[in-house]
Design an enzyme around this catalytic site. Sequence first.
Site, short mmCIF file in Angstrom:
data_model
loop_
_atom_site.label_atom_id
_atom_site.label_comp_id
_atom_site.label_asym_id
_atom_site.label_seq_id
_atom_site.Cartn_x
_atom_site.Cartn_y
_atom_site.Cartn_z
N HIS A 188 -4.79 15.01 -26.48
CA HIS A 188 -4.65 14.38 -27.81
C HIS A 188 -4.79 15.37 -28.96
CE1 HIS A 188 -4.97 11.04 -25.21
NE2 HIS A 188 -6.27 10.95 -25.16
N ASP A 227 0.88 -1.18 0.00
CA ASP A 227 0.00 0.00 0.00
C ASP A 227 0.91 1.23 0.00
OD1 ASP A 227 -1.58 2.11 0.54
OD2 ASP A 227 -2.55 1.25 2.33
#
Length: 499
Positions: free
Chosen positions: A251, A95
């Site tokens: 993009h 973790d």
Amino acid sequence: MEMNGGNGDHLSAILVIFGGTGDLTHRKLIPALYNLVIDKLLPKNFTVVSIGRRNISEEDYKKGMYTALREHSRNKVEDKQWAKLANMLHYYQFDFTNQEGFAELKKYLDDLDQRANTGGNRVFYLAVAPEHFETIVSGLHASDMTKKPNAWSRLIIEKPFGKDLKTARKLNNKLLEVFDESSIYRIDHYLGKEMIQNIMVLRFCNSIFESIWNNKFIDNVQISLTEKLGVGSRSGYYENSGAMRDMVQSHIIQILSMVAMEAPVNLNMDSIRTEKQKVLEAIEDITPGFLRNNVVFGQYGKGIIDGNPVPGYREEPNVPKDSNTETFVALKLHINNFRWAGTPFYIRTGKRMGTSSAEIVIQFKNLPKILYFKDKEVQDPNLLVLRIQPNVGVFFQFNTKDFSTHNGIIPTKMDTSHYNPTQGNTPEAYERLIYDILRGDATLFPRWDEVEAAWSFADQIIRYRENKILNFPNYDAGSMGPISAFELLARDGREWWNI
Ligand code: BG6
């Protein structure tokens, strides 16, 4: 191209994936690694450590990855090839919010180095939600994992890189405390797509295109990325993002800069990235006055896609009933340099639209209305379409004689593209990107100044949207967006091309 075959220690590495049990690892990273195994493009001494919180055995982890691979790999999964990848794969339960655990991870990786002969080189891939980036980088730094003599460390950051310019700068400064700019790889998976890389080849390897690639010959450029998919289970992310952050800031801006850039002085990564960055600097000032007439926001209502009814955005799970998040953007902009002044660029992106496609359309200027065109109402323009997906290739439209009539002219369409549905949202782009990361080639990764310029641009539009009264939803799922997106071009006497 082969990496195997003892190219030296600098290619050996441990790839450490934070988020090893997450969606990205299942759908993209593991399939990409598998296909790199098949293509023999991984270094000889290479191993993968997937980090996850779940308490599962390594064997069970591998079983899960095998199932994911069968679902998502573009190549058929063969036991022999899978065994090679499975041998490189390790699961490490950790973790990462527990900072103490990093020291143990370091020890584990150092031991693995000895066994796998990986020379101390590391690729840290952060396939986790952005709020964890800083925690992980701090942990790596505090446990002294990022700087080793005679070895390199690289950091891979998934999108989104910040939420706006301010948060992106803050994140970047944090990363720079630990990694050099040259070791930070910011993923924009569109840059891994074949046709995006082909933009430069088409432009700079063909005199026929490069000599007319400017405002003297090009009437307008259209960049259109549309999806039939809705927001699905990603509303938590999407509500804070919207189409502007999700698609335009990343993009679309990247594609725009590759279409519009000047030829670089050489093919070195920084020469290319510098030319891309200059395009962003030349984008015309986006004032609220300009935006009033040149941007359209949309949000899908319910509709029909492929014959099936689908809910509107506000009906999607966990989306507030009064959400004003945009799922569609259309925008006109100008690049004010000698090459492009006067030629508009139109961009469009949206979810739940009538088609799923990514294309760049270059529309050439019309000829004078004389000779064959004297009496023709409408002239079919020359069009060059770079098809990114699902068709991949180039389409070109030009006029020829219509042999069936006395004096008719018809548009002839040449299409080199082939249908490749796997180009959409697949690991293929990740194959190329992971391969480049391992070789240390950052050409296909946006440099910080590009990201900064993209945010400066996007922030102004996002701020404008936040202050605007929006009449959402304003397009039906399955349509091609709001009427005003069509009017945006119609006002200029143009139309969106869906070829
Ligand atoms: C991601 C966006 O970056 O790109 C998604 O977060 C989008 O919302 C996806 O669906 C589109 O990628 P592709 O490769 O399917 O065109």
